[in-house]
Design a protein around this motif. Structure first.
Motif, PDB file in Angstrom:
ATOM      1  N   SER A  60       0.816  -1.218   0.000  1.00 60.79           N
ATOM      2  CA  SER A  60       0.000   0.000   0.000  1.00 60.79           C
ATOM      3  C   SER A  60       0.851   1.270   0.000  1.00 60.79           C
ATOM      4  N   ARG A 118      -3.900   2.748   1.730  1.00 65.63           N
ATOM      5  CA  ARG A 118      -4.335   1.727   0.787  1.00 65.63           C
ATOM      6  C   ARG A 118      -4.030   2.221  -0.623  1.00 65.63           C
ATOM      7  N   VAL A 168      -6.070   6.576   3.615  1.00 63.38           N
ATOM      8  CA  VAL A 168      -7.520   6.437   3.648  1.00 63.38           C
ATOM      9  C   VAL A 168      -8.084   6.872   4.985  1.00 63.38           C
ATOM     10  N   SER A 169      -7.244   6.914   5.992  1.00 69.97           N
ATOM     11  CA  SER A 169      -7.733   7.484   7.246  1.00 69.97           C
ATOM     12  C   SER A 169      -6.572   7.955   8.088  1.00 69.97           C
ATOM     13  N   GLY A 205      -7.964  11.502   1.520  1.00 65.96           N
ATOM     14  CA  GLY A 205      -8.619  10.512   2.359  1.00 65.96           C
ATOM     15  C   GLY A 205     -10.137  10.651   2.263  1.00 65.96           C
ATOM     16  N   ASN A 263     -11.712   9.709  -1.203  1.00 62.31           N
ATOM     17  CA  ASN A 263     -11.921   8.293  -1.423  1.00 62.31           C
ATOM     18  C   ASN A 263     -13.079   7.750  -0.595  1.00 62.31           C
ATOM     19  N   LEU A 319     -13.322   7.106   2.420  1.00 62.34           N
ATOM     20  CA  LEU A 319     -12.953   6.044   3.335  1.00 62.34           C
ATOM     21  C   LEU A 319     -12.542   6.580   4.691  1.00 62.34           C
ATOM     22  N   SER A 320     -12.878   7.837   4.910  1.00 57.78           N
ATOM     23  CA  SER A 320     -12.455   8.405   6.168  1.00 57.78           C
ATOM     24  C   SER A 320     -13.320   7.908   7.310  1.00 57.78           C
ATOM     25  N   GLU A 378     -11.984  -0.281  10.834  1.00 58.19           N
ATOM     26  CA  GLU A 378     -11.394   0.210   9.591  1.00 58.19           C
ATOM     27  C   GLU A 378     -10.034  -0.444   9.339  1.00 58.19           C
TER      28      GLU A 378
END
Ligand SMILES: Nc1ncnc2c1ncn2[C@@H]1O[C@H](COP(=O)(O)OP(=O)(O)O)[C@@H](O)[C@H]1O
Ligand SMILES: [Mg+2]
Lengths: 267, 412
Positions: free
Chosen positions: A48, A220, A225-226, A237, A240, A242-243, A262
């Protein structure tokens, strides 16, 4: 935007590897800022981009795009020599495979950064022994790597990372090659050092280890992503979608609790 | 100074890989030992010859006929040097720096005593020969002026001739026959102890008149018997050149040579002989040393080879060192000094080996030559091996600096 007081500041960093015809985007627009004194864990699946990110932070590698600055100074403006000096004085590295020199006594390993810092021989031996004492290995100063256990070898590597009193310690899966108990010991050591003021960035696969950090960054496919530290969570982030990071202030461990699901997904 | 701090690093790394290091050094060890030994042998041999020559006196001049340059007899000596020349040269009024002019006419002939016989080089000469050539007697005496004047049938022989003919050396008074004629032995020469250069152990000496008139069938030139060579002494070492000029003048005049004609004789002095020997041994030493030097180059290439392998093997180490703050120059110097230490160590071992050989040779009794290793040869050996280390270590060291630290750290 760029925070010049930050120890490390990344704006929209990309790293592209050309593999024949195809391009591999190891990092794809990462923005991140780490303050002095933070304790950060970076998690994410294999591939990643965690190590790539760490190499850029550690001035071992340079980004394809974006702006990277250490203590407000842009890395792109540094010569190879200046980067080597910064690595030497400001950054300590700990690797998964310890990367000790074969057939070399522990104190000589620890002395290496001082050699490159031009510290006189007598002083450097003394400081190497002090650093070994700091990791509880003063008794083993003359032992060679094959005479030490995995945990002890990693502690030698940590002493080596510390000996030149860096402000930032970067550890890439430092417990990856250790069993749970020795991994625990090594983490306890890191935390002791953090309490003494060292900035800590640890890459890990291990959920329990990530949970101990005050800030967890999840990656990722080359993007963050977070980021449990809401204040510095990147735009990418959110983009996407995905936060999962709750903008929880201190105490940080709470934030990590909320991040758990997560992260399991990610690992 | 930081430079010196790379040496312990190099020594550690060499010590960590002793087998590889010793194999690497082998080429340099052999090369240096070979060069030093060959230089030593060359120097020892030439010192030996020079001693020999010097022991025969440094004032001696030897006049020999030139060789025919064309026609049927090309390569054979010109037959113009005669007893007349010898008498002329003996005139001190025209040759103030020349003393003791000694004619020689020699040939190989059979000596017979009882049932024994021996093919021997017999030289007809005069009484002064013993002085000019610094011969020493073991038994009896050399030929006398009287015997020369009367062309007596007397002979002086070398020890090898005496033992071959009589199985002993106390043979004064015995008789040997040459061409059927009996000759009385009046003296035996001291054994020269070495079978080579300047030995008279296998020779016989008779009065020049006997050689000319009865033993050899000697041609004449302008009515005078020819000689195979003439020896003379200069009054002193400083007057050798003057003596040479005086002799040349007389002979050119007597042989009727014009200003543009080449001399039909050559005059060699001990000094010119020493020169010639020096040139020959130097050329030989140079030749052999170049062959030995090739092994040094081969050794150097071996170093390069191993250093390249070493750089590849230690890719990860190099990556680590860079991560810990090593500059490009640190990596370069580390590998360069490592190969320098390797070759210097090899050079020192090579020097030790050749010294050991030199000591060994000295202990062998009657070994013809000593191994002389001079300081200049040592400096050369150390310099060449260090040079090899730097030259052949440079490329691998540069390869090491070009490694990208992350690539190097990823290397498994
Ligand atoms: N030197 C390289 N050449 C080509 N691709 C690379 C190189 N280094 C990393 N990558 C690729 O970049 C991506 C991220 O790698 P990395 O940062 O090592 O991930 P992680 O440490 O999170 O496992 C992966 O797809 C990897 O294959
Ligand atoms: Mg990794």
């Amino acid at each position: 935007m760029a925070d010049s007081s930050a120890l490390v500041d990344m704006q929209n960093i990309s790293k592209v590897y050309q593999m024949g015809e195809t391009k591999v985007h190891a990092l794809n627009g990462v923005s991140l800022s780490i303050e002095a004194g933070e304790y950060v864990a970076i998690v994410g699946t294999s591939g990643s981009g965690k190590s790539t990110l760490m190499n850029i932070i550690g001035l071992l590698d340079s980004p394809t795009e974006g702006v990277f600055a250490v203590r407000g100074q842009r890395a792109s403006g540094l010569t190879g020599r200046q980067m080597a000096d910064l690595r030497n004085r400001e950054i300590g590295f700990v690797f998964q495979q310890f990367n000790l020199l074969a057939r070399t006594p522990a104190w000589r390993q620890v002395e290496l950064p001082l050699f490159y810092a031009n510290v006189a021989r007598s002083a450097s031996r003394k400081r190497a022994l002090e650093a070994l004492a700091q990791v509880g290995l003063d008794e083993r100063a003359d032992h060679k790597p094959d005479e030490l256990s995995g945990g002890q070898q990693q502690r030698v590597a940590i002493a080596r990372a510390l000996v030149n009193r860096p402000s930032l310690l970067l550890a890439d899966e430092p417990t990856g090659a250790l069993d749970t108990r020795t991994g625990e010991e090594v983490m306890a050591l890191f935390e002791k050092l953090h309490e003494e003021g060292l900035t800590l960035v640890i890459i890990t696969h291990d959920q329990e280890i990530a949970e101990r950090a005050h800030r967890v960054i999840t990656m990722r496919d080359g993007v963050i992503v977070s980021d449990s530290d809401a204040a510095t969570t990147t735009a990418s982030g959110f983009r996407n979608g995905l936060s999962g990071a709750a903008p929880a202030p201190l105490p940080r461990p709470v934030a990590i609790e909320q991040d758990k699901e997560e992260m399991y997904e990610a690992v | 100074m930081k430079l010196f701090r790379y040496f312990p690093v190099a020594v550690d790394s060499i010590a960590a890989n002793k087998m590889r290091a010793s194999l690497t050094m082998l080429g340099i060890i052999i090369g240096v030992a070979a060069v030093l030994t060959i230089l030593g042998v060359g120097r020892g041999a030439s010192a030996n010859i020079l001693d020999e020559v010097a022991s025969q006196g440094t004032t001696r001049l030897t006049i020999s006929p030139s060789t025919e340059s064309e026609g049927e007899g090309a390569g054979a000596p010109v037959q113009t040097l005669t007893m007349g020349d010898v008498r002329a040269l003996s005139d001190a009024a025209f040759h103030p720096d020349v003393v003791e002019v000694v004619p020689q006419y020699g040939g190989s002939i059979q000596l017979v005593a009882g049932s024994n016989n021996k093919q021997t080089r017999v030289t007809g000469t005069t009484a002064d020969y013993v002085g000019v050539h610094r011969l020493e007697m073991a038994e009896g005496r050399f030929l006398t002026e009287d015997e020369i004047a009367q062309m007596s049938n007397v002979i002086v022989i070398g020890t090898a001739v005496a033992t071959d003919l009589f199985e002993r050396t106390q043979v004064v008074g015995e008789s040997v026959r040459i061409d059927g004629e009996p000759f009385t032995v009046v003296g035996v020469l001291k054994e020269s102890g070495n079978a080579g250069f300047g030995s008279n152990d296998d020779s016989g000496f008779i009065p020049i008149g006997a050689a000319h008139g009865r033993i050899f069938n000697v041609p004449r030139y302008r009515g005078e018997y020819i000689v195979t060579s003439v020896s003379a002494n200069a009054v002193s070492e400083e007057r050798v050149e003057a003596a040479e000029r005086q002799i040349e003048q007389t002979l050119r005049l007597r042989h009727g040579l014009g200003a543009d004609d080449d001399s039909d004789f050559t005059i060699s002095t001990q000094a010119s002989l020493l020169d010639t020997i020096g040139t020959v041994t130097n050329t030989l030493t140079l030749l052999l040393s170049s062959i030995a030097a090739i092994s040094l180059v081969v050794g150097g290439i071996g170093i390069m080879n191993i250093m390249l392998v070493s750089v590849t093997e230690r890719t990860k180490e190099i990556g680590l060192r860079k991560a810990l703050g090593a500059h490009t120059s640190d990596v370069l110097l580390q590998f360069l000094i490592e190969s320098l230490v390797l070759t210097l160590l090899g050079g020192l071992i090579g020097i030790a080996i050749s010294y050991g050989l030199a000591l060994l040779v000295q202990r062998i009794p009657n070994f013809p030559i000593d191994l002389l290793i001079g300081v200049d040869a040592l400096v050369l050996a150390v310099g060449v091996s260090a040079g090899c280390g730097l030259i052949f270590g440079l490329y691998p060291a540069m390869r090491a600096t070009r490694l990208d630290p992350i690539e190097a750290l990823r290397y498994e």
